[in-house]
Design an enzyme around this catalytic site. Structure first.
Site, PDB file in Angstrom:
ATOM      1  N   GLU A   1      -8.140  -1.530  -1.048  1.00 14.73           N
ATOM      2  CA  GLU A   1      -7.746  -2.603  -0.132  1.00 14.73           C
ATOM      3  C   GLU A   1      -8.942  -3.259   0.566  1.00 14.73           C
ATOM      4  OE1 GLU A   1      -4.654  -1.013   2.407  1.00 14.73           O
ATOM      5  OE2 GLU A   1      -3.161  -1.476   0.901  1.00 14.73           O
TER       6      GLU A   1
ATOM      7  N   GLU B   1       0.980   0.730  -4.605  1.00 12.94           N
ATOM      8  CA  GLU B   1       1.679   1.519  -3.581  1.00 12.94           C
ATOM      9  C   GLU B   1       2.995   0.811  -3.269  1.00 12.94           C
ATOM     10  OE1 GLU B   1      -0.873   1.981  -0.159  1.00 12.94           O
ATOM     11  OE2 GLU B   1      -2.618   2.422  -1.404  1.00 12.94           O
TER      12      GLU B   1
HETATM   13  C1  GAL Z   1      -2.119   1.221   2.465  1.00  9.40           C
HETATM   14  C2  GAL Z   1      -3.279   2.084   2.025  1.00  9.40           C
HETATM   15  C3  GAL Z   1      -2.895   3.547   1.857  1.00  9.40           C
HETATM   16  C4  GAL Z   1      -2.076   3.988   3.023  1.00  9.40           C
HETATM   17  C5  GAL Z   1      -0.860   3.103   3.173  1.00  9.40           C
HETATM   18  C6  GAL Z   1       0.060   3.520   4.302  1.00  9.40           C
HETATM   19  O1  GAL Z   1      -2.572   0.087   3.114  1.00  9.40           O
HETATM   20  O2  GAL Z   1      -3.847   1.635   0.831  1.00  9.40           O
HETATM   21  O3  GAL Z   1      -4.047   4.330   1.733  1.00  9.40           O
HETATM   22  O4  GAL Z   1      -2.878   3.945   4.146  1.00  9.40           O
HETATM   23  O5  GAL Z   1      -1.280   1.791   3.398  1.00  9.40           O
HETATM   24  O6  GAL Z   1      -0.523   3.314   5.548  1.00  9.40           O
END
Ligand code: GAL
Length: 684
Positions: free
Chosen positions: A151, A315
């Site tokens: 990110e 994710e």
């Molecule tokens: C995303 C990140 C993850 C985790 C997730 C939940 O932005 O890539 O590592 O932090 O959010 O907070």
């Protein structure tokens, strides 16, 4: 070389952190993943200290053992390079790698993304760890690809370390060559900002009026941050391409001050996104009428698709969310996780990984839940993942070859996005109008795309659409206007909102009538303009030739003057001192039409224009849907797939005037069909 086949196969998977769990759990975790129909895991993106516990000492044992077990269970693996979280030994020994805020505060170890992209030391150490990992895993039978960093520009997208000021100066020297040109571009004559030596030039720094920098300097700052991020990522991409040419390379976005389109074109095989639809639910404006809530993610997914027509969700939200001390998201209700998974797929995802397998029991994210709870016993979300896994085990291969289809595109560009951060005369309007159009379209079941206007955008790119809406392109280059003219001449319809075309790419205001470069295309000029929002009573507009109101002369009014005989005044202002003056115009231009809407769009006004243009859902001939249900279409030579997504907790009634098969269940559906709350069908 791009791996064009990288997303050919459909995959469902999950993010997994072996370093967080007793080794005794690993094999059972991987076995259960397979049982749920998952076939890929992402690992390692925060594990630098495990791979390099001391500078120059490398250790792969932990991940080797984990990857061997994953492979034994038939799972594929995506490896993350760990540069989003520098080790403590690194930041302690080389504090120059740390990021510094605008106010000069150094950001320290303890969270993540606390480094800057300009430090040569950080680039060097990032290159070393990337090469070590690539060499080690290049022939691993389970590894299929790489995620660079994690990110980029999340958490913070501004950088003011000494190395950043130095890198900015070099970037400016390459761009402008001489100080005279820099002074000219930054309008330095104003308020005596003229520079006489490069040593005097910096990124914007604190000034007496908080965060009110020279606007031209601030625009260059964003361009610099974007270029600098890409050049940092390139170090890793080049190493991965060289050492592991059979693996694909991606990264997960989408964050500020970064031209993700260019990064994708130059460095990646495809783009990835992290989809947490409840961000849209908790962050929407509480005064907003008819908020889209979790459906709002569909709008962002359109931007991801504009970067990479098929993409990965690295994710996907799979539980309630919350950080220590920061925001809370409710638990997805039964069916919502499945709905969001298909929302991603409907918009172009060919690989979806849930975040995360099990909720962390330690650290900043102990409240950010995965599929499994801390206790690791079967739960509702695990069962829901299994249902999705079973469905996609057979439907995935039919979906993978298809692409999203839309006949209308909403246009944006990075210059206006970045300039609009400070220019309150157009910046806030873009988001307002974009959302208004998206809402008006999605609630009429008209799929839309996002299209970023870039220097490489071609007429062919534009001609894929019948209608283009470019709400407030304050910065409008002559080349862009010429391209839009060509598109319109050949039959396209283009729609602009207020504040179009008054600046050049340096952010200087043109000394020509608005809408500047687009004046010929629109056949009008802006006689006068005024801000409305927060300053005076809302004005009103009426369609010409009747008394029907056009809802919403919102926020700002451009009062128009007709310059060409080919212009029709389609609506006029109906209040204030400019009552009776043109408010909305349509210019017949070649085979097409150019509309100018003198205000900021709201959902109702966008809807009225959609109706005037006669735009209807592509499925209108055989399908009737309530507005809570989204229609998305992906298609290939074998035909279209219609994704119907019910964002309401209540069931919805659909009417199918043709029998269709639901790809997910194999059932034939016709006539009146009830779609359960949060239900999804994919009709083929
Ligand atoms: C995303 C990140 C993850 C985790 C997730 C939940 O932005 O890539 O590592 O932090 O959010 O907070």
């Amino acid at each position: 070389m791009k791996q064009t086949d990288a997303l050919k196969e459909f995959r469902l998977g999950v993010c997994y952190y072996p370093e967080h769990w007793p080794e005794a759990l690993w094999e059972d975790d991987f076995r259960r993943m397979r049982e749920l129909g998952l076939s890929v895991v992402r690992v390692a993106e925060f594990a630098w200290s495990i791979f390099e516990p001391k500078e120059g000492v490398f250790s792969f044992e932990l991940f080797d053992r984990a990857l061997e077990l994953a492979h034994k269970q038939g799972l594929k693996v995506i490896v993350g390079t760990p540069t989003a979280t520098p080790p403590a030994w690194l930041t302690h020994k080389y504090p120059e790698v740390l990021n510094v805020t605008h106010n000069g505060v150094t950001l320290h170890h303890g969270s993540r993304r606390h480094y800057n992209y300009s430090s040569q030391k950080y680039r060097e150490l990032s290159a070393i760890i990337t090469r070590q990992m690539a060499e080690h895993y290049k022939n691993h039978p389970a590894v299929i690809g790489w995620q660079i960093d994690n990110e980029f520009n999340c958490e913070i997208s501004e950088f003011y370390a000494p190395a950043d000021h130095d890198a900015f100066r070099i970037w400016l020297q390459e761009k402008y060559g001489t100080l005279e040109k820099l002074n000219e571009a930054w309008g330095a004559v104003f308020w005596n900002q003229t520079y006489s030596d490069w040593e005097q030039v910096f990124l914007p720094r604190p000034t007496p009026v908080h965060k009110q920098p020279n606007p031209h300097q601030a625009l260059d700052e964003k361009r610099f941050i974007s270029d600098n991020t890409i050049s940092f990522a390139k170090v890793q991409a080049d190493i991965l391409r060289e050492v592991a040419p059979d693996h694909w390379v991606t990264t997960n976005g989408l964050f500020g001050h970064l031209d993700s389109h260019r990064m994708n074109d130059e460095l990646l095989d495809f783009f990835s996104y992290d989809s947490y639809p409840q961000f849209s639910t908790i962050f929407y404006d509480k005064n907003e009428e008819n908020p889209l809530a979790d459906r709002g993610s569909s709008q962002t997914l359109g931007t991801i698709r504009s970067i990479s027509p098929n993409f990965t969700i690295m994710e996907q939200q799979s539980g309630p969310g919350g950080w220590v001390n920061k925001m809370d998201m409710p638990s997805p209700k039964p069916g919502q996780m499945r709905l969001w998974t298909y929302q991603s797929i409907a918009h172009g995802a060919n690989m979806v990984l849930y975040f995360r397998w099990r909720t962390a029991t330690v650290g900043n994210e102990i409240y950010w839940h995965g599929i499994n709870d801390y206790h690791n016993r079967p739960n509702r979300r695990v069962r829901e993942a299994g249902q999705i896994g079973a469905e996609l085990a057979h439907a995935g291969s039919r979906i993978a070859g298809t692409r999203y289809k839309a006949e209308i595109a909403l246009l944006s560009d990075y210059d206006n996005d970045w300039d609009g951060e400070y220019d309150v005369w157009h910046g806030p309007f873009a988001w307002q109008s974009d959302k208004a159009w998206f809402k008006a379209l999605t609630r009429r079941h008209i799929p839309s795309d996002k299209l970023y206007v870039r220097s490489g955008t071609t007429l062919e790119d534009l001609k894929r659409y019948k209608v283009l809406v470019y709400p407030h392109p304050a910065i409008m280059r002559d080349e862009t206007a010429a391209l839009l003219e060509q598109y319109t001449r050949e039959g396209g319809i283009v729609i602009f909102g207020c504040r179009t075309g008054y600046k050049d790419e340096r952010g200087h205001c043109y000394m020509r009538p608005f809408p500047g470069a687009a004046a010929g295309l629109c056949g009008i000029s802006v006689e006068e303009f005024t801000l409305i929002k927060g300053t005076r009573a809302a004005t009103s507009m009426k369609w010409s030739g009747g008394e029907e109101a056009l809802t919403g002369a919102d926020s700002f009014n451009d009062i128009l003057f007709v310059e060409s005989d080919s212009v029709e005044v389609v609506a006029h202002y109906a209040s204030d001192y400019y009552a009776g003056k043109p408010a909305v115009t349509k210019n017949v231009f070649g085979e097409g039409e150019a509309w100018y809407f003198g205000a900021v769009f709201n959902e109702a006004s966008a809807g009225q224009i959609i109706e005037r243009l006669g735009l209807v859902s592509p499925a209108a001939g055989w399908l009737t849907l309530p507005k809570e249900v989204e229609l998305a279409i992906r298609e290939d030579e074998a035909g279209p797939l219609h994704f119907l997504l019910n964002y309401s907790e209540q069931s919805a009634e659909l009417t199918l005037r043709e029998a269709k098969t639901d790809l997910l269940t194999g059932k034939t559906l016709s006539g009146t069909v009830t779609l359960e709350g949060y239900g999804v069908v994919v009709l083929s």
